[in-house]
Design an enzyme around this catalytic site. Structure first.
Site, short mmCIF file in Angstrom:
data_model
loop_
_atom_site.label_atom_id
_atom_site.label_comp_id
_atom_site.label_asym_id
_atom_site.label_seq_id
_atom_site.Cartn_x
_atom_site.Cartn_y
_atom_site.Cartn_z
N LYS A 1 0.86 -1.19 0.00
CA LYS A 1 0.00 0.00 0.00
C LYS A 1 0.89 1.24 0.00
CE LYS A 1 -4.30 1.18 2.38
NZ LYS A 1 -4.94 1.11 3.68
C1 E4P Z 1 -8.26 1.60 3.98
O1 E4P Z 1 -7.50 1.25 3.12
C2 E4P Z 1 -8.16 2.90 4.65
O2 E4P Z 1 -6.94 3.04 5.26
C3 E4P Z 1 -9.30 3.07 5.63
O3 E4P Z 1 -10.49 2.62 5.01
C4 E4P Z 1 -9.44 4.47 6.17
O4 E4P Z 1 -10.64 4.55 6.90
P1 E4P Z 1 -10.97 5.76 7.89
O5 E4P Z 1 -11.13 7.01 7.09
O6 E4P Z 1 -12.24 5.36 8.56
O7 E4P Z 1 -9.80 5.87 8.84
#
Ligand code: E4P
Length: 218
Positions: free
Chosen positions: A87
């Site tokens: 990622k």
């Molecule tokens: C996933 O890849 C993201 O990091 C995550 O969905 C972020 O979610 P949030 O905005 O609720 O922290």
């Protein structure tokens, strides 16, 4: 549409995997910290445990923000298991790293995406997944779901191979809307997935069926 769970919590990951509908996991540094996982070796070990539970794609996020650092981390993460997806944040060196990792055959998830332009760039670099953050856009009093629709339209016109991974999902309703907006994948907390199960008419209907069966089989 694929279902990913958005957590680093092993109990929740196991519960979702047991449901038989899980396609993968996404994590981020905040989610790892929430579980009290710190220190490089512990973090790598935790990812390995997740990969042992879930055979689908597991997104593991780099911490570096420079190209060399991201490439070094990506190599270490990719070695953990074949289902690791690296990622990478949507920044200049991140785009460069995604392009290089794509060349090396390492799958990537381009994270922190908030515009169609960023999604076009991620796709051009060869990202396996692009992660528009729906909830965080809604937090700004804007329309997160509209971004999914626009990316889906542009990707379709451009025959993009990049999969749209709707992220920052905080409700069951947002899962349904993501599917209707053209997301290929949705990543969400366990309670949003389980929320899809619930309908009062299902409970009423089942109670009636069971009562009728009991009456007829006294
Ligand atoms: C996933 O890849 C993201 O990091 C995550 O969905 C972020 O979610 P949030 O905005 O609720 O922290």
């Amino acid at each position: 549409m694929k279902f990913f769970i958005d957590t680093a919590n092993l109990d929740q990951i196991r519960e979702a995997q047991d449901l038989g509908i899980l396609d993968g996991v996404t994590t981020n540094p905040s989610l790892m910290a929430k579980e009290g996982i710190s220190g490089k070796q512990n973090i790598l070990k935790h990812y390995k445990t997740i990969c042992d539970i879930v055979p689908g794609d597991v997104s593991a996020e780099v911490i570096s923000t420079d190209f060399d650092g991201m490439m070094k981390e990506a190599g270490e993460l990719a070695e953990i298991a074949p289902n690791i997806v690296v990622k990478i944040p949507m920044i200049k060196d991140g785009v460069k790293a995604i392009a290089k990792l794509t060349e090396l055959g390492i799958p990537t998830n381009c994270t922190l995406v908030f515009s169609v332009g960023q999604a076009i760039l991620a796709s051009k670099a060869g990202a396996t997944y692009v992660s528009p953050f729906i909830g965080r856009i809604d937090d700004m009093n804007w329309d997160g779901m509209q971004l999914i629709r626009e990316i889906a339209e542009v990707y379709s016109m451009q025959f993009s191979d990049t999969q749209i991974l709707a992220a920052s999902i905080r409700s069951s309703k947002a899962i349904v809307e993501s599917a209707a907006a053209g997301a290929d994948v949705v990543t969400c907390p366990l309670n949003s997935i389980l929320g899809l199960l619930k309908h009062p008419l299902t409970d009423i209907g089942l109670a009636q069926f069971l009562a009728d069966h009991k009456k007829a089989n006294k």
